[in-house]
Design a protein around this motif. Structure first.
Motif, PDB file in Angstrom:
ATOM      1  N   ALA A 180       0.824  -1.204   0.000  1.00 36.22           N
ATOM      2  CA  ALA A 180       0.000   0.000   0.000  1.00 36.22           C
ATOM      3  C   ALA A 180       0.860   1.258   0.000  1.00 36.22           C
ATOM      4  O   ALA A 180       0.410   2.324  -0.444  1.00 36.22           O
ATOM      5  N   SER A 181       2.076   1.137   0.504  1.00 36.28           N
ATOM      6  CA  SER A 181       3.021   2.257   0.445  1.00 36.28           C
ATOM      7  C   SER A 181       4.432   1.721   0.667  1.00 36.28           C
ATOM      8  O   SER A 181       4.614   0.653   1.246  1.00 36.28           O
ATOM      9  N   THR A 182       5.395   2.471   0.162  1.00 34.69           N
ATOM     10  CA  THR A 182       6.795   2.122   0.385  1.00 34.69           C
ATOM     11  C   THR A 182       7.507   3.365   0.890  1.00 34.69           C
ATOM     12  O   THR A 182       7.446   4.417   0.258  1.00 34.69           O
ATOM     13  N   THR A 183       8.139   3.226   2.044  1.00 36.15           N
ATOM     14  CA  THR A 183       8.820   4.349   2.678  1.00 36.15           C
ATOM     15  C   THR A 183      10.327   4.245   2.470  1.00 36.15           C
ATOM     16  O   THR A 183      10.893   3.166   2.638  1.00 36.15           O
ATOM     17  N   SER A 209      -2.411   6.097  -5.571  1.00 40.30           N
ATOM     18  CA  SER A 209      -3.641   6.760  -5.115  1.00 40.30           C
ATOM     19  C   SER A 209      -4.794   5.776  -5.023  1.00 40.30           C
ATOM     20  O   SER A 209      -5.820   6.062  -4.410  1.00 40.30           O
ATOM     21  N   MET A 265      -0.199  -4.360   3.450  1.00 42.90           N
ATOM     22  CA  MET A 265       1.228  -4.466   3.752  1.00 42.90           C
ATOM     23  C   MET A 265       1.932  -3.189   3.303  1.00 42.90           C
ATOM     24  O   MET A 265       1.575  -2.615   2.282  1.00 42.90           O
ATOM     25  N   ILE A 266       2.891  -2.755   4.069  1.00 41.61           N
ATOM     26  CA  ILE A 266       3.711  -1.615   3.670  1.00 41.61           C
ATOM     27  C   ILE A 266       5.186  -2.009   3.769  1.00 41.61           C
ATOM     28  O   ILE A 266       5.532  -2.946   4.474  1.00 41.61           O
ATOM     29  N   ARG A 267       6.010  -1.288   3.030  1.00 36.50           N
ATOM     30  CA  ARG A 267       7.455  -1.543   3.051  1.00 36.50           C
ATOM     31  C   ARG A 267       8.173  -0.305   3.577  1.00 36.50           C
ATOM     32  O   ARG A 267       7.811   0.825   3.227  1.00 36.50           O
ATOM     33  N   ILE A 268       9.159  -0.534   4.403  1.00 39.16           N
ATOM     34  CA  ILE A 268      10.000   0.560   4.902  1.00 39.16           C
ATOM     35  C   ILE A 268      11.455   0.201   4.627  1.00 39.16           C
ATOM     36  O   ILE A 268      11.941  -0.830   5.090  1.00 39.16           O
ATOM     37  N   HIS A 269      12.118   1.037   3.845  1.00 42.96           N
ATOM     38  CA  HIS A 269      13.515   0.807   3.486  1.00 42.96           C
ATOM     39  C   HIS A 269      14.365   1.878   4.168  1.00 42.96           C
ATOM     40  O   HIS A 269      14.288   3.050   3.815  1.00 42.96           O
ATOM     41  N   ASP A 308       8.982  -5.350   5.733  1.00 41.29           N
ATOM     42  CA  ASP A 308       7.618  -5.453   5.211  1.00 41.29           C
ATOM     43  C   ASP A 308       6.719  -5.820   6.379  1.00 41.29           C
ATOM     44  O   ASP A 308       6.991  -6.815   7.068  1.00 41.29           O
ATOM     45  N   MET A 329      -0.024  -2.694   8.160  1.00 37.56           N
ATOM     46  CA  MET A 329      -0.231  -1.329   8.635  1.00 37.56           C
ATOM     47  C   MET A 329      -0.809  -1.334  10.051  1.00 37.56           C
ATOM     48  O   MET A 329      -1.565  -2.248  10.411  1.00 37.56           O
ATOM     49  N   GLU A 341      -5.220   6.400   7.665  1.00 42.39           N
ATOM     50  CA  GLU A 341      -4.651   7.446   6.809  1.00 42.39           C
ATOM     51  C   GLU A 341      -4.632   6.995   5.346  1.00 42.39           C
ATOM     52  O   GLU A 341      -4.940   7.766   4.437  1.00 42.39           O
ATOM     53  N   HIS A 342      -4.283   5.724   5.149  1.00 49.09           N
ATOM     54  CA  HIS A 342      -4.252   5.156   3.797  1.00 49.09           C
ATOM     55  C   HIS A 342      -5.647   5.214   3.164  1.00 49.09           C
ATOM     56  O   HIS A 342      -5.808   5.640   2.015  1.00 49.09           O
ATOM     57  N   THR A 401      -6.560   8.832   2.317  1.00 49.92           N
ATOM     58  CA  THR A 401      -5.858   9.320   1.126  1.00 49.92           C
ATOM     59  C   THR A 401      -6.493   8.758  -0.141  1.00 49.92           C
ATOM     60  O   THR A 401      -6.760   9.499  -1.099  1.00 49.92           O
ATOM     61  N   GLN A 402      -6.750   7.463  -0.151  1.00 52.86           N
ATOM     62  CA  GLN A 402      -7.322   6.856  -1.356  1.00 52.86           C
ATOM     63  C   GLN A 402      -8.734   7.395  -1.611  1.00 52.86           C
ATOM     64  O   GLN A 402      -9.113   7.621  -2.758  1.00 52.86           O
ATOM     65  N   LYS A 462      -9.811  10.354  -0.779  1.00 50.33           N
ATOM     66  CA  LYS A 462      -9.650  11.732  -1.244  1.00 50.33           C
ATOM     67  C   LYS A 462      -9.377  11.757  -2.744  1.00 50.33           C
ATOM     68  O   LYS A 462      -9.970  12.551  -3.484  1.00 50.33           O
ATOM     69  N   PHE A 463      -8.498  10.875  -3.205  1.00 50.84           N
ATOM     70  CA  PHE A 463      -8.153  10.872  -4.627  1.00 50.84           C
ATOM     71  C   PHE A 463      -9.253  10.244  -5.478  1.00 50.84           C
ATOM     72  O   PHE A 463      -9.457  10.633  -6.619  1.00 50.84           O
ATOM     73  N   LYS A 486     -10.972  12.246  -8.484  1.00 51.90           N
ATOM     74  CA  LYS A 486     -11.066  11.640  -9.808  1.00 51.90           C
ATOM     75  C   LYS A 486     -12.519  11.653 -10.301  1.00 51.90           C
ATOM     76  O   LYS A 486     -12.799  11.997 -11.447  1.00 51.90           O
ATOM     77  N   ALA A 515     -13.466  15.142 -11.339  1.00 50.43           N
ATOM     78  CA  ALA A 515     -12.879  15.512 -12.634  1.00 50.43           C
ATOM     79  C   ALA A 515     -13.613  14.826 -13.787  1.00 50.43           C
ATOM     80  O   ALA A 515     -13.864  15.438 -14.837  1.00 50.43           O
TER      81      ALA A 515
END
Lengths: 244, 65
Positions: free
Chosen positions: A98-101, A229, B1-5, B14, B17, B24-25, B28-29, B31-32, B36, B39
């Motif tokens: 869902a996101s990559t930081t 998005s 799942m989220i990734r933090i590098h 990995d 959330m 928050e995710h 955000t989705q 909102k967009f 969309k 528009a």
């Protein structure tokens, strides 16, 4: 007592008594152990060592940070960020979920360049960039050419969108975006950025655009959060460079 | 799942959330998705208006110039 030529380890004399052999071996072994440790002071993966001011004693130099180069300061080796010029690849990150930081960004450079390529997702999307995971502090304007039609947009959404409403489908992997963030370590000024991007759209027509804006925060930039998005990332790569 | 590098250590984590991150995710989705839809609705309304008027977008621009 006799000693060895190079390290001065004590060994039994030819006339020494056999009954003193165990003690002599123990003394010699202890000396060898001490010398070996003095010559190999490294303790951690990536450590190196160099000669100290004392003979037969080396000094440990711990591994530097990513992108550091070996230099000399006060007459001994040390790790440091490159003094100037050029770009240093700080990280290569595969986008997923869902996101990559991209976190822990080095504060040793003047600017940052973020290159994002081959992004696809599980749904039609645009790639969002959140600086320091902030969702309200980025604003920018874009000029886009979408299948030959030029449009201008401005966004105060708080996040950077790559491609806006004209982006391709979820599987349009032939895309690239390159953003330069200026003076990103500043803790006293806002940070500005410029970016360019292009997408080959499978539905027809190509999209290319330019973007410029500001991260309206006096906090140094230490991370990027990349997120689609809509849906989750399927593929994509982000390269982060430090620029001197 | 989220990734933090973490670029300092080059370690990649990995994980799922947290509740706050998921909220928050979702926000955000949403909102967009709303942006969309707005528009697309605007583009649809524009196309319908042009059709009613019987002119093209370029001709409409000409009228307003």
């Amino acid at each position: 007592m006799a000693t060895t030529t190079n390290y001065g380890w004590t060994t039994p004399d030819d006339t020494a008594l056999v009954k003193d052999g165990a003690s002599a071996i123990r003394t010699l072994g202890s000396s060898v152990d001490t010398t070996t440790k003095n010559l190999n002071p490294e303790t951690t993966l990536g450590d190196i060592s160099f000669r100290s001011s004392s003979a037969n004693v080396k000094t440990r130099l711990g591994i530097g940070s990513t992108g550091n180069v070996l230099t000399v300061a006060a007459g001994v080796p040390s790790w440091a960020a490159p003094a100037g010029g050029g770009m240093t690849l700080l990280s290569t990150t595969t986008l997923t979920g869902a996101s990559t930081t991209i976190s822990g960004i080095s504060q040793d450079y003047i600017n940052l360049q973020l290159v994002i390529t081959g992004v696809t997702a599980s749904a039609n999307f645009v790639t969002l960039i959140k600086i320091n995971n902030q969702t309200t502090l980025s604003s920018y304007g874009t000029v886009e050419s979408n299948a030959g039609t030029v449009t201008t947009n401005n966004s105060n959404n708080g996040m950077i969108e790559i491609g806006g409403a004209s982006a391709g489908l979820s599987s349009d992997a032939d895309n690239v975006a390159c953003y330069l963030f200026y003076n990103y370590t500043s803790s006293t000024n806002y940070k500005v950025f410029t970016g360019t991007y292009g997408i080959t759209k499978s539905a027809g027509g190509n999209l290319s655009g330019m973007s410029g804006g500001a991260f309206r925060s006096n906090t140094a930039m230490t991370s990027f959060v990349l997120a689609p998005s809509s849906g989750t990332f399927s593929t994509g790569t982000a390269l982060l460079y430090g620029v001197k | 799942m989220i990734r933090i590098h973490n670029t300092q250590t080059d370690k990649v984590i990995d994980r799922e959330m947290t509740d706050a991150e998921f909220a928050e995710h979702e926000a955000t989705q949403a909102k967009f998705a709303a942006a969309k839809a707005e528009a697309e609705a605007k583009a649809q309304a524009k196309a319908e208006l042009l059709e009613r008027l019987g002119i093209t977008a370029d001709e409409a621009k000409l009228l307003l110039a």
